[in-house]
Design a protein around this motif. Structure first.
Motif, short mmCIF file in Angstrom:
data_model
loop_
_atom_site.label_atom_id
_atom_site.label_comp_id
_atom_site.label_asym_id
_atom_site.label_seq_id
_atom_site.Cartn_x
_atom_site.Cartn_y
_atom_site.Cartn_z
N VAL A 7 48.98 41.68 15.79
CA VAL A 7 49.41 42.37 17.05
C VAL A 7 49.61 43.74 16.89
N VAL A 8 50.22 44.06 15.95
CA VAL A 8 50.48 45.47 15.59
C VAL A 8 49.42 46.12 15.25
N VAL A 9 48.35 45.85 14.73
CA VAL A 9 47.09 46.54 14.59
C VAL A 9 46.45 46.76 15.83
N TYR A 10 46.36 45.64 16.83
CA TYR A 10 45.75 45.65 18.05
C TYR A 10 46.58 46.74 19.06
N ILE A 12 48.18 49.31 18.02
CA ILE A 12 47.65 50.62 17.61
C ILE A 12 46.51 51.01 18.17
N PHE A 13 45.46 50.12 17.98
CA PHE A 13 44.03 50.44 18.56
C PHE A 13 44.26 50.63 20.13
N ALA A 14 45.18 49.83 20.90
CA ALA A 14 45.34 50.11 22.23
C ALA A 14 45.74 51.37 22.47
N LYS A 15 46.39 51.90 21.87
CA LYS A 15 47.22 53.48 21.95
C LYS A 15 46.17 54.29 21.70
N ILE A 16 45.30 54.35 20.58
CA ILE A 16 44.21 55.12 20.19
C ILE A 16 43.17 55.26 20.88
N PHE A 17 42.58 53.95 21.32
CA PHE A 17 41.29 53.80 21.71
C PHE A 17 41.07 53.51 23.25
N ILE A 18 42.26 53.27 23.83
CA ILE A 18 41.99 52.87 25.43
C ILE A 18 42.56 53.99 26.14
N ASP A 19 41.50 54.43 27.24
CA ASP A 19 41.95 55.19 28.25
C ASP A 19 42.84 54.67 29.15
N TRP A 20 44.04 54.66 29.11
CA TRP A 20 44.85 53.71 30.09
C TRP A 20 44.78 54.02 31.62
N THR A 70 45.21 35.57 23.80
CA THR A 70 44.80 35.69 25.05
C THR A 70 45.43 36.75 25.77
N PHE A 71 46.61 37.05 25.68
CA PHE A 71 47.47 38.13 26.57
C PHE A 71 47.65 39.50 25.85
N LEU A 72 47.17 39.50 24.45
CA LEU A 72 47.53 40.90 23.82
C LEU A 72 46.39 41.33 23.27
N ILE A 73 45.64 40.53 22.43
CA ILE A 73 44.69 41.03 21.62
C ILE A 73 43.27 41.14 22.44
N VAL A 74 42.98 40.14 23.08
CA VAL A 74 41.54 39.97 24.02
C VAL A 74 41.71 41.23 24.92
#
Length: 170
Positions: A7-10, A12-20, A70-74
């Motif tokens: 969860v922590v890794v993803y 971090i991925f969300a913060k770095i790689f997603i254009d929110w 389902t609700f965090l990683i995917v």
């Protein structure tokens, strides 16, 4: 412990790689995946093809792990996958890389005892499933109706191979 690390890794991925600023663009496809995954878990509650297993905490079960997935990683995975999806000939390689990535993580989790296959499922079925999943996610993003038209026959074929008896359904 493993789940918390993932969860922590993803996150971090969300913060770095997603254009929110673009999250609404991906939201229908994220919902599509969530609905399909929750439907699978509901319908096949007594006849799952794979089971998540915690090895560190007794109370952490398949349901809690799958809901986290389902609700965090995917959602993070789908948004990153769609946001960076290339044009032209690179599309096949891009899907291949994601399938290898997902299948490798699954294989590692199997080796650690965190993911257990059941009812005839194995890593090769997972590879095929991952190929289909990433293709359908992309199709859904571009054309929702086509995604359903493609997904329904594939689900029917999977049911032919891995069908539970009617008694196994809730």
């Amino acid at each position: 412990m493993y789940l918390l690390l993932v969860v922590v890794v993803y996150l971090i991925f969300a913060k770095i790689f997603i254009d929110w600023k673009r999250w609404k663009e991906f939201y229908p496809t994220v919902q599509f995946y969530i609905i399909c995954n929750l439907s699978y878990n509901f319908i096949f509650y007594n006849h799952t093809l794979w089971v998540y297993k915690a090895v560190t905490l007794d109370w952490l079960n398949h349901t809690l792990i799958d809901l986290t997935f389902t609700f965090l990683i995917v959602p993070v995975v789908i948004m990153i996958f769609l946001q960076y999806y290339p044009k032209g000939k690179k599309q096949i390689l891009y899907i291949f890389v994601w399938v290898v990535y997902f299948s490798s993580i699954e294989w590692l989790f199997v080796k650690k005892g965190l993911f257990i296959f059941a009812n005839g499922w194995n890593i090769w079925w997972s590879v095929i499933f991952n190929i289909i999943t990433f293709i359908i996610v992309r199709i859904h993003y571009r054309n929702i109706k086509l995604a359903f038209a493609v997904a329904i026959p594939i689900i029917a074929i999977l049911l032919l191979f891995f069908h539970p008896s009617i008694n196994d359904l809730k």
